[in-house]
Design a protein around this motif. Structure first.
Motif, mmCIF file in Angstrom:
data_model
loop_
_atom_site.group_PDB
_atom_site.id
_atom_site.type_symbol
_atom_site.label_atom_id
_atom_site.label_comp_id
_atom_site.label_asym_id
_atom_site.label_seq_id
_atom_site.Cartn_x
_atom_site.Cartn_y
_atom_site.Cartn_z
ATOM 1 N N ASP A 322 0.829 -1.206 0.000
ATOM 2 C CA ASP A 322 0.000 0.000 0.000
ATOM 3 C C ASP A 322 0.862 1.255 0.000
ATOM 4 O OD1 ASP A 322 -2.251 -1.573 -0.019
ATOM 5 O OD2 ASP A 322 -2.581 -1.429 2.156
ATOM 6 N N GLU A 323 1.900 1.266 0.809
ATOM 7 C CA GLU A 323 2.770 2.439 0.888
ATOM 8 C C GLU A 323 3.546 2.646 -0.413
ATOM 9 O OE1 GLU A 323 5.194 1.905 4.323
ATOM 10 O OE2 GLU A 323 3.502 1.919 5.729
ATOM 11 N N LEU A 324 4.032 1.555 -0.984
ATOM 12 C CA LEU A 324 4.789 1.677 -2.231
ATOM 13 C C LEU A 324 3.893 2.122 -3.376
ATOM 14 C CD1 LEU A 324 7.111 -1.481 -2.081
ATOM 15 C CD2 LEU A 324 7.526 0.823 -1.210
ATOM 16 N N THR A 325 2.701 1.558 -3.457
ATOM 17 C CA THR A 325 1.781 1.925 -4.530
ATOM 18 C C THR A 325 1.431 3.399 -4.474
ATOM 19 O OG1 THR A 325 0.870 -0.315 -4.576
ATOM 20 C CG2 THR A 325 -0.477 1.442 -5.542
ATOM 21 N N SER A 326 1.276 3.931 -3.270
ATOM 22 C CA SER A 326 0.919 5.343 -3.137
ATOM 23 C C SER A 326 1.999 6.265 -3.661
ATOM 24 C CB SER A 326 0.633 5.671 -1.667
ATOM 25 O OG SER A 326 1.830 5.641 -0.896
ATOM 26 N N LEU A 327 3.222 5.758 -3.791
ATOM 27 C CA LEU A 327 4.336 6.550 -4.297
ATOM 28 C C LEU A 327 4.700 6.179 -5.733
ATOM 29 C CD1 LEU A 327 6.644 6.410 -1.136
ATOM 30 C CD2 LEU A 327 5.205 8.316 -1.871
ATOM 31 N N GLY A 328 3.901 5.318 -6.341
ATOM 32 C CA GLY A 328 4.158 4.931 -7.712
ATOM 33 C C GLY A 328 5.265 3.921 -7.870
ATOM 34 N N ILE A 329 5.583 3.166 -6.814
ATOM 35 C CA ILE A 329 6.634 2.148 -6.856
ATOM 36 C C ILE A 329 5.983 0.786 -7.048
ATOM 37 C CG2 ILE A 329 8.522 1.058 -5.607
ATOM 38 C CD1 ILE A 329 8.804 3.678 -4.014
ATOM 39 N N GLU A 456 9.284 4.274 13.023
ATOM 40 C CA GLU A 456 9.342 3.787 11.653
ATOM 41 C C GLU A 456 10.006 4.802 10.740
ATOM 42 O OE1 GLU A 456 5.464 3.314 9.974
ATOM 43 O OE2 GLU A 456 4.864 5.373 10.414
ATOM 44 N N LEU A 457 10.401 4.319 9.574
ATOM 45 C CA LEU A 457 10.834 5.171 8.473
ATOM 46 C C LEU A 457 9.722 5.193 7.440
ATOM 47 C CD1 LEU A 457 14.438 3.824 7.780
ATOM 48 C CD2 LEU A 457 13.791 5.743 9.218
ATOM 49 N N GLN A 458 9.536 6.331 6.795
ATOM 50 C CA GLN A 458 8.497 6.433 5.774
ATOM 51 C C GLN A 458 9.056 7.164 4.563
ATOM 52 O OE1 GLN A 458 4.845 8.157 7.177
ATOM 53 N NE2 GLN A 458 3.976 8.309 5.134
ATOM 54 N N LEU A 459 8.972 6.529 3.395
ATOM 55 C CA LEU A 459 9.387 7.199 2.172
ATOM 56 C C LEU A 459 8.460 8.367 1.879
ATOM 57 C CD1 LEU A 459 10.188 4.332 -0.386
ATOM 58 C CD2 LEU A 459 11.723 5.469 1.212
ATOM 59 N N VAL A 460 9.001 9.413 1.289
ATOM 60 C CA VAL A 460 8.179 10.547 0.869
ATOM 61 C C VAL A 460 8.044 10.589 -0.640
ATOM 62 C CG1 VAL A 460 8.721 11.915 2.904
ATOM 63 C CG2 VAL A 460 10.164 12.121 0.885
ATOM 64 N N SER A 461 8.880 9.823 -1.355
ATOM 65 C CA SER A 461 8.779 9.749 -2.806
ATOM 66 C C SER A 461 9.550 8.528 -3.276
ATOM 67 C CB SER A 461 9.331 11.019 -3.467
ATOM 68 O OG SER A 461 10.745 11.000 -3.512
ATOM 69 N N SER A 462 9.489 8.299 -4.571
ATOM 70 C CA SER A 462 10.248 7.199 -5.160
ATOM 71 C C SER A 462 11.689 7.591 -5.462
ATOM 72 C CB SER A 462 9.567 6.729 -6.453
ATOM 73 O OG SER A 462 9.510 7.802 -7.393
ATOM 74 N N ASP A 463 12.049 8.826 -5.179
ATOM 75 C CA ASP A 463 13.391 9.334 -5.439
ATOM 76 C C ASP A 463 14.352 8.803 -4.387
ATOM 77 O OD1 ASP A 463 15.720 10.734 -5.879
ATOM 78 O OD2 ASP A 463 14.822 12.731 -5.787
ATOM 79 N N PRO A 464 15.352 8.001 -4.756
ATOM 80 C CA PRO A 464 16.264 7.425 -3.758
ATOM 81 C C PRO A 464 17.148 8.468 -3.085
ATOM 82 C CG PRO A 464 17.047 6.960 -5.973
ATOM 83 C CD PRO A 464 15.684 7.560 -6.123
ATOM 84 N N PHE A 465 17.232 9.677 -3.645
ATOM 85 C CA PHE A 465 18.028 10.732 -3.014
ATOM 86 C C PHE A 465 17.217 11.560 -2.017
ATOM 87 C CE2 PHE A 465 20.383 9.828 -6.892
ATOM 88 C CZ PHE A 465 21.685 9.793 -6.428
ATOM 89 N N GLU A 466 15.926 11.309 -1.928
ATOM 90 C CA GLU A 466 15.065 12.071 -1.023
ATOM 91 C C GLU A 466 15.122 11.446 0.374
ATOM 92 O OE1 GLU A 466 12.352 15.208 -0.205
ATOM 93 O OE2 GLU A 466 13.372 14.744 -2.088
#
Length: 604
Positions: A322-329, A456-466
């Motif tokens: 769910d988290e990955l899909t929300s970021l387009g991953i 937890e850690l949470q991605l904010v985008s699919s950008d690996p530099f973010e």
């Protein structure tokens, strides 16, 4: 070796001829590699060294940070306080606003150079308690992680060296608890210079022995008590994973290292035994720079740490769907445990002013005096700069009848393990907060060692530099705030002894007003930070378990070709700064890799 090498032959580039330390991806000339290690920090350096001890095993290390070479502040032990936060040697992360800290965000330092955090930390060196390792074995259902088995790695991973001042260390440690390796190892030593408070600390341990007993050596599995600090320092200079492991390995023609190389993606290369297979990575020097791809015939080993490893897994499609899909991953492996269970040691410093100027504070304010000490260190590796931040530290417990245990189960790993730590420094030693313009100080740093809060850690985008959102969720449980409040009361009792009457003036700043329970809690929530020990974001669990990220052999669940060897796999906080346990994880991790490489190698 596996058949994967043949399958990936189309992307290989010839045979290794000599080891190279590349300064950037643009200079990198790829070759055939058996293993690619993502991260040249504490864990990655050890694994690279041990794997390349085997003839014909080739390894590439990709490090996002810079080389450690020539960085004098990393070499001088007491200059550890200048390396983080907010420097070129730090990833310069910041937490999200922490509800337990009255919605404050705090710095979250991680080393960004070869050696990783072992090149920038405060050099306190311990292995944890026997209870810690026995709990890891129980949680993972793998007895290989228990204390008795891990002793073999202590023996080969550390090298006891004389202190810089060559003083007699009788009674300050127990040699049989330590290693004296002649191979690749971390140099460790007792303090290389006495301080004016050493005798006062020892007198207090005699006067208040019931609460503050002396421990002659915390390396034997029982950490409780106060004793002499052992640090990752050898002959007056910091010993890091880069100096202790990578440097001795670089002459081998089977090792290449590329710095300034940020791995941006783990690349799926097919399937094996019905599961996704990963044997390639993509990396670049910076956002927007050219991306390169390189592959390994055997495994990709993630050693990017408790922040970098779960971020890389997620941007590569391994995480919560769910988290990955929300970021387009695109999700390749659905594993909701990735990036969860973030745990850390909260830090809180209590500071007292002194009646005189017999502390190290004056040195840091007098440029000419400091220059003279730098010269002494450069010429002889002696003087006040050779020591770590303290000569004494301790590990302490709540009373067995503490009121919190009426409603909360004891979270410590066992009866010989602690609830909090204290570090006693003869100067202003508050991480991230500059020294006041005037005054001389003694600091007792406290750290909550058995926290029950998880974040937890949470991605904010699919950008690996973010950078991700980092939420350790500090002091979110009743136990954590109770224990840290009791730690503050304890250090005030410690400093109330007769040994300090002619030396200490008064508590400093807001600490001076922290007397009642409510005042202490306000001080804790307004002043606590992190001691920079994140763990558990890719925690190990039993083989076949429906939770966790790696199996007990550190292979990533649900995939082929990926293994994690770093702090992220440790499921509970240890009774130690994390570098020592990570070194042991790395040593056994390397053995596990080698055992898979050659089934004829017998693994203890």
């Amino acid at each position: 070796m596996s058949a994967i090498k043949t399958l990936l032959g189309v992307v290989c580039f010839g045979h290794l001829t000599s080891a190279v330390l590349y300064s950037s991806p643009t200079e990198f000339v790829p070759r055939d590699y058996d293993y690619i290690i993502v991260g040249g920090g504490t864990a990655g350096s050890v694994v690279a060294s041990r794997l390349t001890e085997i003839p014909d095993v080739s390894v590439l290390v990709l490090e996002a940070g810079i080389s450690h070479e020539g960085i004098i502040n990393s070499q001088i032990p007491l200059f550890c306080t200048t390396l983080t936060p907010n420097t070129p040697y730090d990833w310069n992360y910041t937490t999200t606003p922490q509800a337990g800290y009255n919605n404050r965000s705090v710095p979250y330092a991680r080393g960004r150079m070869l050696g990783g955090s072992s090149s920038v930390n405060y050099q306190v060196f311990m292995r944890g308690s026997a209870d810690d390792w026995n709990r890891y074995a129980a949680v993972s259902e793998d007895d290989g992680w228990n204390w008795n088995n891990m002793q073999q790695y202590i023996a080969r991973n550390e090298r006891v060296t004389p202190p810089a001042d060559n003083h007699n260390t009788t009674g300050e440690f127990i040699p049989s608890h330590h290693g004296f390796s002649n191979g690749s190892a971390i140099s460790i030593s007792l303090p290389g210079r006495s301080t004016p408070i050493d005798d006062r600390v020892l007198q207090t341990l005699q006067e208040q022995s019931d609460e503050f007993p002396f421990n002659p050596d915390m390396g034997g599995g029982d950490v409780l008590g106060i004793g002499w600090m052992i640090a990752s320092i050898g002959h007056g200079q910091r010993s890091s994973a880069a100096t202790g492991f990578l440097e001795p390995a670089l002459p081998r023609d089977t090792l290449d290292v590329v710095v300034n190389s940020h791995v941006t993606k783990l690349v799926q290369t097919g399937t094996e035994d019905g599961v996704p297979s990963f044997h390639c990575v993509e990396f670049a020097e910076a956002a927007g720079a050219e991306t390169k791809r390189v592959c390994a015939s055997e495994e990709i080993i993630l050693s990017a740490g408790s922040i970098g490893t779960p971020v890389l897994l997620q941007v590569s499609g391994i995480g919560n769907r769910d988290e990955l899909t929300s970021l387009g991953i695109e999700t390749i492996v659905h594993n909701p445990s990735v990036g969860k269970n973030l745990t850390d040691h909260p830090l809180l410093a209590g500071v007292w002013t002194t009646k005189g100027n017999d502390t190290l504070d004056s040195m840091f304010r007098d440029a000419s005096l400091l220059d003279s000490y730098v010269t002494e260190w450069t010429d002889n590796r002696t003087g006040p700069l050779v020591s770590p931040i303290a000569n004494h530290l301790g590990w302490l417990r709540l009373a067995n009848n503490a009121s919190i245990f009426e409603t909360v189960e004891d979270p410590a790993s066992g009866p010989n393990s602690s609830h909090w730590e204290i570090i006693i420094s003869n100067f202003w030693a508050v991480p991230g907060i500059p020294m006041p313009a005037e005054g001389n100080f003694v600091t007792i740093t406290t750290a909550l060692i058995s926290p029950t809060s998880r974040g937890e850690l949470q991605l904010v985008s699919s950008d690996p530099f973010e950078p991700p959102l980092i939420n350790p969720n500090f002091l979110s449980t009743d136990f954590d705030i109770f224990a840290l409040k009791e730690a503050i009361k304890a250090i005030k009792r410690f400093m109330s002894g007769s040994a300090w009457e002619d030396y200490i003036d008064a508590p400093y700043g807001d600490f001076a007003n922290a007397n009642t329970d409510d005042e202490i809690e306000a001080f804790v929530r307004n002043s606590a930070a992190s001691i920079y020990h994140p763990l558990s974001t890719a925690a190990m669990s039993p083989r076949g378990a429906g939770w966790g990220v790696v199996d007990p052999d550190l292979k990533v669940k649900g995939v082929e070709g990926l293994r994690i060897v770093d702090a992220s796999v440790i499921p509970y906080m240890p009774n130690a700064p994390t570098q020592g346990p990570v070194y042991l994880i790395s040593e056994r991790g390397a053995d596990l890799i080698i055992a898979d490489l050659d089934d004829s190698i017998e693994l203890c």
